[in-house]
Design an enzyme around this catalytic site. Structure first.
Site, PDB file in Angstrom:
ATOM      1  N   ASP A 248      -0.725   4.151   1.121  1.00 23.53           N
ATOM      2  CA  ASP A 248      -0.105   3.449  -0.004  1.00 23.53           C
ATOM      3  C   ASP A 248      -0.099   4.205  -1.327  1.00 23.53           C
ATOM      4  OD1 ASP A 248      -2.846   3.227   0.022  1.00 23.53           O
ATOM      5  OD2 ASP A 248      -2.926   1.114  -0.498  1.00 23.53           O
TER       6      ASP A 248
ATOM      7  N   GLU B 214      -5.847  -9.200   5.521  1.00 23.13           N
ATOM      8  CA  GLU B 214      -5.723  -7.749   5.590  1.00 23.13           C
ATOM      9  C   GLU B 214      -4.576  -7.335   6.497  1.00 23.13           C
ATOM     10  OE1 GLU B 214      -8.822  -5.447   3.710  1.00 23.13           O
ATOM     11  OE2 GLU B 214      -7.184  -6.697   2.998  1.00 23.13           O
TER      12      GLU B 214
ATOM     13  N   GLU C  61      -2.979  -6.516  -5.196  1.00 24.01           N
ATOM     14  CA  GLU C  61      -1.658  -5.890  -5.080  1.00 24.01           C
ATOM     15  C   GLU C  61      -0.489  -6.853  -5.292  1.00 24.01           C
ATOM     16  OE1 GLU C  61      -4.456  -2.977  -3.769  1.00 24.01           O
ATOM     17  OE2 GLU C  61      -4.225  -5.078  -3.184  1.00 24.01           O
TER      18      GLU C  61
ATOM     19  N   THR D 220      -4.107   3.656  -9.613  1.00 26.49           N
ATOM     20  CA  THR D 220      -4.144   2.707  -8.502  1.00 26.49           C
ATOM     21  C   THR D 220      -5.338   1.763  -8.574  1.00 26.49           C
ATOM     22  OG1 THR D 220      -3.764   2.570  -6.116  1.00 26.49           O
ATOM     23  CG2 THR D 220      -5.482   4.096  -6.878  1.00 26.49           C
TER      24      THR D 220
END
Length: 611
Positions: A301, A394, A415, A521
């Site tokens: 990612d 998840e 996220e 991030t």
């Protein structure tokens, strides 16, 4: 009026004021419940749908959610609730876990996880300022300078240490003046928090000493890379350094950080498959792919994230072209009805038809590139999963519409909230505020304990796990707050003269904090203006050093000056008219220069203005 659209193969039933669509799919039935009071139902209309995926029906859900408009008073009230959530978790960490890395909220104690350097405190430092707490920011910043030592015999994750520790310290350094701290002359090009970040990053550099330039996954902070260290690491562990390391290089003037990050990125770029994809885990010595699943989720990612954000922060066309090439392959091979599956990197065949919670950053990333239509549709799919469970598991099986065995947990990841923040800024659609409120209430109801907030072990029955990851305070809380504060300074919400902008650099020659922050991030904001400010001054200093070195070379001053003939113009008063392709060169120093043996021995003691 709310209009509900269902596929014509959908059987509609009602129970307890819940409208339920039952849609046949393969060998099983998938159900979606919409909690809408039937008295508010305007109409139900069948419509043909191309994809038999239940969660693609989120149009129904969002139709109801988008109808609500949040007033400024309501948004302010939500911000207060978010602050209360933060301080419940933060104070619980300080009271029960400090100086350990993380809080264990079920047993009210602490544990070291990523390196034994009070990780939660470093990660949460800039969140304090985001919430407006300058006093505590100052206290913690001073405390960290006095207590944190990276010369410890600990094996640390190179990736996690970079994004959490280096990123957190860099962000705090760049926000220090806004927090009311006294800063050194020349800030942001110097400062104690910057030196701490540099120290931490130098501990990671031995990991990059490989034949390929791609780093090992773990390094001992005192001894370097162990001879027994595995050469296999994930893709994100190779490609998630350019933001922090380029920032360090531009602020300190040391090129080593940006150089190793770029070398790793270029090496990884060369390993892509013939169809343009990268896998999940690679041997960084042999360059062979160990795990050949290609996707946008766990293990990959932030590699794509850093190509985009690095291109924006550094105005770098090379990084952007890399991402655009990857994006074309991703859209061609992994995207199915606005979901992104996992495929075999060489063949493009589906290997895992699952959605991973870490993939929820993707709509936000798309919005940064202006791909709003696709971003909105993908976000809708992900939001439907949230509403199904009160969080994102998840792993989520797209065909089955349910969690994957042993991947049912939700560690309070940020996220989806991150994407909501970006999309709300891009569209102004209050649907994304509704997601934020859903997330706030869900986390408060499911995960709150007397000692903080616990990761959810299983979203099916809301069992809890005895861990509160540092990213809950660094990312989840921060993105929630920024979602409900559209005029925050990190959004560039101020105007010149109102204290939003700052002066920086030598003699205050740079404008900082004028908006356009880039989040790493781990949600640590970095100011691109600071990079330009310091790199510009470093370039000036380097030119001065080069000139001084050239003048101090043996024989450089022994040559007699050229004789001037009458009528010949002085060399200092050169013509302003330049020939095609000719560059104007600066005049030599007007003060006599003494020979020196140390590069910086006379820096700041020479003048170029004729003094």
């Amino acid at each position: 009026m709310v209009l509900f659209l269902f596929p014509d193969s959908c059987t509609i039933t009602t129970a307890d004021s819940v409208l339920l669509c039952v849609l046949p799919f393969s060998d099983f039935t998938c159900n979606i419940g919409f909690r809408v009071h039937l008295s508010h139902l305007s109409s139900v209309r069948p419509v043909s749908m191309r994809a038999p995926v239940c969660t693609a029906l989120l149009l129904c859900v969002l139709g109801g959610a988008a109808a609500r408009q949040f007033t400024e008073e309501e948004m302010a009230a939500v911000r207060q609730r978010i602050k209360s959530m933060f301080y419940h978790a933060y104070n619980s960490y300080l009271d029960n876990a400090f100086p350990y890395d993380e809080l264990r909220p079920l047993t009210c104690d602490g544990q070291d996880t990523w390196g034994s350097f009070s990780l939660t405190l470093i990660d949460a430092l800039d969140t304090l300022l985001v919430l407006g707490n300058r006093t505590e920011f100052q206290r913690v910043a001073s405390l960290l300078q006095d207590t944190i030592d990276f010369d410890i015999d600990v094996n640390a994750s190179v990736f996690e240490t970079n994004i959490r520790v280096v990123g957190g310290l860099l962000s705090a350094h760049l926000l220090a003046k806004r927090a009311g701290m006294e800063v050194e002359p020349g800030w942001p090009c110097s400062g104690p928090l910057l030196r701490m970040a540099e120290d931490a990053a130098r501990k990671l550099l031995p990991a990059f000493e490989t034949p390929t330039g791609m780093p090992y996954g773990t390094v001992n902070l005192l001894r370097g890379v162990s001879p027994t260290e595995t050469p296999v690491t994930c893709t994100a562990g190779v490609g998630t350094f350019i933001l922090e390391f380029a920032t360090l290089t531009r602020l300190t003037g040391d090129p080593v950080f940006e150089n190793v990050a770029r070398r790793a990125l270029r090496a990884l770029w060369k390993t892509r498959s013939d169809i343009g994809l990268v896998g999940n885990h690679i041997d960084i010595v042999s360059k062979k792919w160990v795990a050949q699943d290609a996707g946008i989720g766990a293990g990959v990612d932030s590699y794509f994230e850093y190509l985009v954000k690095g291109a924006i922060m550094l105005q770098d066309e090379e990084l952007l072209s890399m991402f655009q090439a990857f994006d074309r392959a991703i859209q061609n091979y992994t995207r199915f009805d606005d979901w992104y599956l996992w495929v075999q990197m060489h063949k493009g065949t589906v290997s895992m038809p699952v959605f991973q919670s870490l993939e929820a950053f993707w709509p936000g990333l798309q919005s940064l590139l202006g791909n709003l239509e696709s971003a909105v549709r993908t976000f809708q799919n992900y939001y439907s999963v949230w509403r199904q469970f009160g969080g994102l598991p998840e792993f989520y099986s797209i065909p089955q519409g349910y969690t994957v065995d042993k991947r049912e947990g939700y560690p309070l990841r940020p996220e989806l909230i991150e994407s909501a923040m970006y999309l709300f800024r891009a569209t102004g659609d209050h649907t994304y505020l509704q997601l934020g409120l859903d997330a706030l209430e869900s986390i408060d109801r499911i995960a709150k304990t007397p000692c903080g907030y616990a990761s959810v072990k299983d979203l099916r029955d809301h069992q809890l796990d005895n861990r509160m990851e540092s990213f809950f305070l660094a990312e989840t809380i921060k993105y929630l707050y920024l979602l409900f504060d559209p005029t925050h300074f990190l959004h560039g919400g101020g105007t010149e003269g109102d204290g939003t902008w700052e002066e920086g650099g030598e003699l205050g020659g740079c404008v900082l904090g004028a908006g356009g922050f880039i989040f790493n991030t781990e949600a640590h904001p970095l100011d691109p203006a600071a990079l330009y400010c310091c790199s510009r001054h470093d370039q000036d200093r380097q030119e001065l050093r080069d000139l001084l070195l050239s003048l101090s070379q043996p024989g450089s001053q022994s040559k007699p000056p050229p004789k001037q003939t009458e009528g010949q113009p002085d060399s200092q008063s050169e013509s302003i008219a330049l020939k095609p392709g000719e560059k104007k060169t600066p005049p030599p120093l007007s003060c006599p220069v003494q020979p020196f043996s140390t590069r910086l021995s006379i820096q700041g003691q020479v003048f170029t203005d004729g003094t």
